[in-house]
Every structure is written in structure tokens, then in C-alpha cells.
Design a protein around this motif. Structure first.
Motif, PDB file in Angstrom:
ATOM      1  N   ARG A   1       0.840  -1.213   0.000  1.00 44.85           N
ATOM      2  CA  ARG A   1       0.000   0.000   0.000  1.00 44.85           C
ATOM      3  C   ARG A   1       0.865   1.249   0.000  1.00 44.85           C
ATOM      4  O   ARG A   1       0.531   2.250  -0.654  1.00 44.85           O
ATOM      5  CB  ARG A   1      -0.932  -0.008   1.214  1.00 44.85           C
ATOM      6  N   ASP A   2       1.997   1.203   0.713  1.00 45.12           N
ATOM      7  CA  ASP A   2       2.899   2.350   0.744  1.00 45.12           C
ATOM      8  C   ASP A   2       3.527   2.587  -0.634  1.00 45.12           C
ATOM      9  O   ASP A   2       3.676   3.726  -1.072  1.00 45.12           O
ATOM     10  CB  ASP A   2       3.982   2.134   1.796  1.00 45.12           C
TER      11      ASP A   2
ATOM     12  N   ARG B   1       1.006   4.452  -2.655  1.00 51.47           N
ATOM     13  CA  ARG B   1       0.860   5.859  -2.252  1.00 51.47           C
ATOM     14  C   ARG B   1       2.016   6.712  -2.761  1.00 51.47           C
ATOM     15  O   ARG B   1       1.819   7.871  -3.137  1.00 51.47           O
ATOM     16  CB  ARG B   1       0.802   5.964  -0.719  1.00 51.47           C
TER      17      ARG B   1
END
Length: 295
Positions: free
Chosen positions: A136-137, A140
Motif C-alpha cells: 500500500r505504501d 501511495r
């Protein structure tokens, strides 16, 4: 790395100081070399602050070289001598050495996309993350521009270095890099702490296999003798606590249905602050349960 004390680092020769701290920052002993000139240090926090300041004051080319010294995450082609012992242990702690095929493909895809855009590896402090939160990072950060990602990479490198310093150096003023995850069980049927309930802590995974992080039994106070996670960051991610309550009530001759209405109770929750204290309790009867976010 061999553990050492701050007192030893304050009094040893400069070459010994550099040798001891050479891999606090990946393949970059020049940082320890410059920090050595600022001795003595009053505490571990002050030691790390000196090393971080060396990084912050370094020329842009040096900072970029520091970023490029780090390996890609979960890269099957960079094993053995190409990974420092520290990097290997950190990646293994997050399960990056045992990915499912779907997870490996996801990491390979985002590693390539990140390198193609920025020309350097994606860096994150993996000891503060689970596999899912790393992915997820990635998502982002990929839309950022290079200047933002260089700053983000240096910030993550400093988090990695802080944890390595904490593992390596003991002394006054320790770094505040640990989190805490705990639980307890209250038997609201009897109005007492529930002793003897088997508890599993499971790290959940979107693409791979969920894995048991801790397995324990509640004590006379309804708590666990040790925290479920402690002495390190609590990785960002999704978890499930599984409480074996039916066997607990059966052992106390509490009338139950057959099969029991509640056998193993799962509580799912998320961790978002690796250095925080998260308490996830269970209030239980043979027919109902509840929880809340404690601290």
C-alpha cells in the motif's frame, strides 16, 4: 553486528567506532566516521542524532548514493553476499523471504515501476510494516516526484538506522522505537478475569497466507505474561486475535450448547502506529462478546 555499549563507543579508537557502526546506514561507513568526531555522547539518542545530522548535512550526491546502496525488497536475484546481514534480517522479519507467488509478482511489479520512474530503489523501514502495508505504501508513493521521494527515502533510511542503533547500542537515553500490543480477557459471565484461554495472534494477508505471530495462554489476571508484540515496533497492518473460549467455559462446567454457540472468537483489527501502545481486550460470556480499543 555485535552488541556494544555507549561507554565503549565513547572511549574506543576511531577505527573501532567506525567498524562497530559501519552498517547502521547501509554500506555507508562515512556517516559513522564523521559522527565519531562529535564524541562523547550523553546517550544513545544523542549518538543517533549526530549520525542523522551527518546525513542531513551531506551533499545531494552523497544522499543519493546512500539511497542507491539499499537493495530492492523481496528481490530473489539479490541474495547471499549482496544483502547485508541487517537487510536480510529486516526483510525476513516482515516475511519477505517467504512470499506467495502472487505476492512476489506484486513486489516485482512495483519494484520495477518505482526504479523505472526514479532510478533508485524503493526504501521503507520494513520492521514497521507488514507485507500488505508495504504494498500500500508503494502505491501511495509511486505518483510522487523525485524530490519528494528522495526526502521520503532519507526519512525511511533514518528509521531503519534508528532501529539498528537500538539493537546494537545499549546506554543512557535509549531511542523511543518500540511499540506494544497487548490483550486481556474478562469473563463477564462470572465477573472474573478469564485465566487459561488460549490466544493466537495472526497477521492477515491479502495475497498470501496469514501467519501466526504469537501463541499464548491468559494468566490468573486474564492477561498474557508478555505482550503479544513488544520490544520492537508493532508493524502496520491487519491482524486477528483468536480466543478459544468454548474450552475455557467447558473446563469450568458452564452449560453450553452442542456444538457451542461461541467456540473460537476472532477479533480483527488494524495497527497504524508502530511505536504506540494498542490494547485489544475481550469481554465474553458463553453467548456474547465485545471489545474496545484500549491503551
Amino acid at each position: 553486528m555485535t552488541e556494544t555499549t555507549l561507554a565503549e563507543l565513547n572511549t574506543c579508537s576511531k577505527p573501532d567506532f567506525v567498524a562497530a557502526l559501519a552498517n547502521i546506514f547501509e554500506y555507508s561507513p562515512w556517516i559513522a566516521e564523521k559522527a565519531a568526531e562529535r564524541r562523547p555522547f550523553a546517550g544513545v539518542t544523542e549518538l543517533f542524532a549526530a549520525m542523522r545530522e551527518v546525513v542531513e548535512q551531506a551533499a545531494p550526491g552523497q544522499r543519493l548514493a546512500l539511497i542507491k546502496a539499499h537493495p530492492d525488497l523481496a528481490d530473489k536475484t539479490k541474495q547471499g553476499d549482496m544483502l547485508t546481514a541487517e537487510s536480510s534480517a529486516e526483510q525476513n522479519s516482515a516475511g519477505l523471504d517467504r512470499l506467495s507467488e502472487a505476492e512476489y509478482q506484486a513486489f516485482d511489479r512495483v519494484n520495477k515501476a518505482y526504479r523505472e520512474k526514479f532510478g533508485f530503489p524503493y526504501i521503507v523501514c520494513v520492521r514497521r510494516h507488514t507485507k500488505d502495508s508495504i504494498l500500500r505504501d508503494f502505491a501511495r508513493r509511486l505518483p510522487n516526484d523525485a524530490a519528494i521521494e528522495i526526502a521520503a527515502s532519507i526519512a525511511e533510511i533514518c528509521k531503519i538506522a534508528a532501529l539498528r542503533t537500538d539493537l546494537l547500542v545499549s546506554g543512557e537515553h535509549p531511542l523511543k522505537v518500540h511499540g506494544w500490543l497487548s490483550t486481556h480477557v474478562l469473563d463477564t459471565h462470572s465477573g472474573k478475569p478469564a485465566a487459561g484461554i488460549a490466544v493466537d495472534l495472526v497477521e492477515l494477508s491479502d495475497l498470501g497466507t496469514s501467519r501466526i505471530i504469537a501463541r499464548t495462554v491468559t494468566n490468573h489476571d486474564g492477561r498474557t505474561d508478555a505482550p503479544l508484540i513488544g520490544g520492537r515496533p508493532v508493524p502496520i497492518g491487519r491482524y486477528e486475535l483468536r480466543f478459544s473460549t468454548a474450552s475455557y467455559f467447558a473446563d469450568r462446567n458452564v452449560p453450553l450448547s452442542d456444538p457451542p454457540f461461541l467456540d473460537v472468537i476472532p477479533l480483527q483489527f488494524s495497527v497504524y502506529d508502530p511505536e504506540g501502545h494498542l490494547h485489544v481486550p475481550l469481554l465474553v460470556t458463553p453467548w456474547s462478546y465485545g471489545t474496545y480499543r484500549g491503551s
